[in-house]
Write an enzyme that holds these catalytic residues in place. Sequence first.
Site, PDB file in Angstrom:
ATOM      1  N   LYS A 220      16.468  45.627  40.140  1.00 22.38           N
ATOM      2  CA  LYS A 220      17.682  45.145  39.481  1.00 22.38           C
ATOM      3  C   LYS A 220      17.520  45.229  37.957  1.00 22.38           C
ATOM      4  O   LYS A 220      16.415  45.442  37.444  1.00 22.38           O
ATOM      5  CB  LYS A 220      17.968  43.704  39.902  1.00 22.38           C
ATOM      6  CG  LYS A 220      16.855  42.723  39.558  1.00 22.38           C
ATOM      7  CD  LYS A 220      17.121  41.342  40.123  1.00 22.38           C
ATOM      8  CE  LYS A 220      15.975  40.387  39.792  1.00 22.38           C
ATOM      9  NZ  LYS A 220      16.214  39.034  40.310  1.00 22.38           N
TER      10      LYS A 220
ATOM     11  N   TYR B 206      14.776  36.765   5.242  1.00 20.84           N
ATOM     12  CA  TYR B 206      15.907  35.845   5.192  1.00 20.84           C
ATOM     13  C   TYR B 206      15.426  34.402   5.067  1.00 20.84           C
ATOM     14  O   TYR B 206      14.507  33.968   5.775  1.00 20.84           O
ATOM     15  CB  TYR B 206      16.758  35.972   6.445  1.00 20.84           C
ATOM     16  CG  TYR B 206      17.639  37.193   6.471  1.00 20.84           C
ATOM     17  CD1 TYR B 206      18.632  37.377   5.506  1.00 20.84           C
ATOM     18  CD2 TYR B 206      17.486  38.167   7.452  1.00 20.84           C
ATOM     19  CE1 TYR B 206      19.445  38.496   5.529  1.00 20.84           C
ATOM     20  CE2 TYR B 206      18.297  39.291   7.484  1.00 20.84           C
ATOM     21  CZ  TYR B 206      19.279  39.451   6.515  1.00 20.84           C
ATOM     22  OH  TYR B 206      20.073  40.554   6.533  1.00 20.84           O
TER      23      TYR B 206
END
Length: 381
Positions: A42, A262
């Site tokens: 999956k 940042y």
Amino acid sequence: MPSQIPIDAFSSRLGIDLDAIRANYRAIAQRIAPARCGAVVKANAYGLGVAMVGPALCREGCRTFFVAQLCEGEPLARVVGGDSEIFILNGIDPGSEALCVERGFLPVLNSTTQVERWRTLARATDRPLPAALQVDSGMSRLGLPPAAAIDLASDPAFAREVDLRLLMTHLACADEPARPANAEQLARFRAVHAHFPGVPASVANSGGTFLGAEFHGDLARPGVALFGVDPGPLAEGLRPTVRLDARVLQIRTIEAGTGVGYGLEHVAATRQRLATVAIGYADGWPRCLGGIGAAWHGGTRLPIVGRVSMDSTTIDISALSEEALHEGDFVELIGPSQSLDQVARDAGTIAYELLTQLGARHARIYLENGATQVRAPGDHR
């Protein structure tokens, strides 16, 4: 077909060892014999590419596959051949029953409403339709309550309308072998299975294949273990299957007191040499690794400094000589120096989550039998 984009055009590379995936499948299949071994592929084979992983598992002898959703069945069916079974673990969405029959997929019926919709289509087509039935033995996620499953077993019409290919359940604590819940779930499931004589039983997920033989049933469903992730403390003999490397975009030296990234969360205490690397959270490299995780080069750990950005990560390379690393070189993020499990621990998550998030922009380099095939992201051919 191999990608037509040259590998040098990619700033990061995800190596996927198909030989190791096949070896892991082979080891699990031998461990659980005489039970059969399927494969859960999956989420695009846990992010590694079902177009390549599916055929590799076929070459190793796998003929039973599991995906989560109906939309995952078709890409898998195109590459594994018509002699393979494909089960849909989440069952059928309303209105998709006829498509499931048309494509030849086997839904795992998880609720009384799913069962009834499947039976309604069987009556309309006047033939039994193949499916699996899941019993909720204690996980409280998917599956019929035991009493509801036993009621179906005593309903003669159910046997005429549903060609039951598999009775299954899912273990909640297979990665914790000492938990009493494992034995309790097995006992509940066996009590239901006794009402379905002749129907193959499936209990073991990846962790379950490393529990006792009583958990192996007739068909096991390993998933993440195929890709080298240890599914519990009893797991042994699994080979790592992935390697992730990213290119150095820029190298700079900063002085004490200089902020990085940042928010300027990292401030250099001394003079530092830094490298900006072409990988960020858009590539599945967790943002939370800032100030915690690391890259590696030549056996040297290179700590991440400052925040991980969308497209880049900054690392401290002060421990390397100036000649050891240059712009354009690659550093290791997952590989011999740092396992997938270690990165996941640093990120405060599990390897399953990290693995399925990798690959948004990485070149995929598949290795099998000494040959290399390069594929661009999104190339599902």
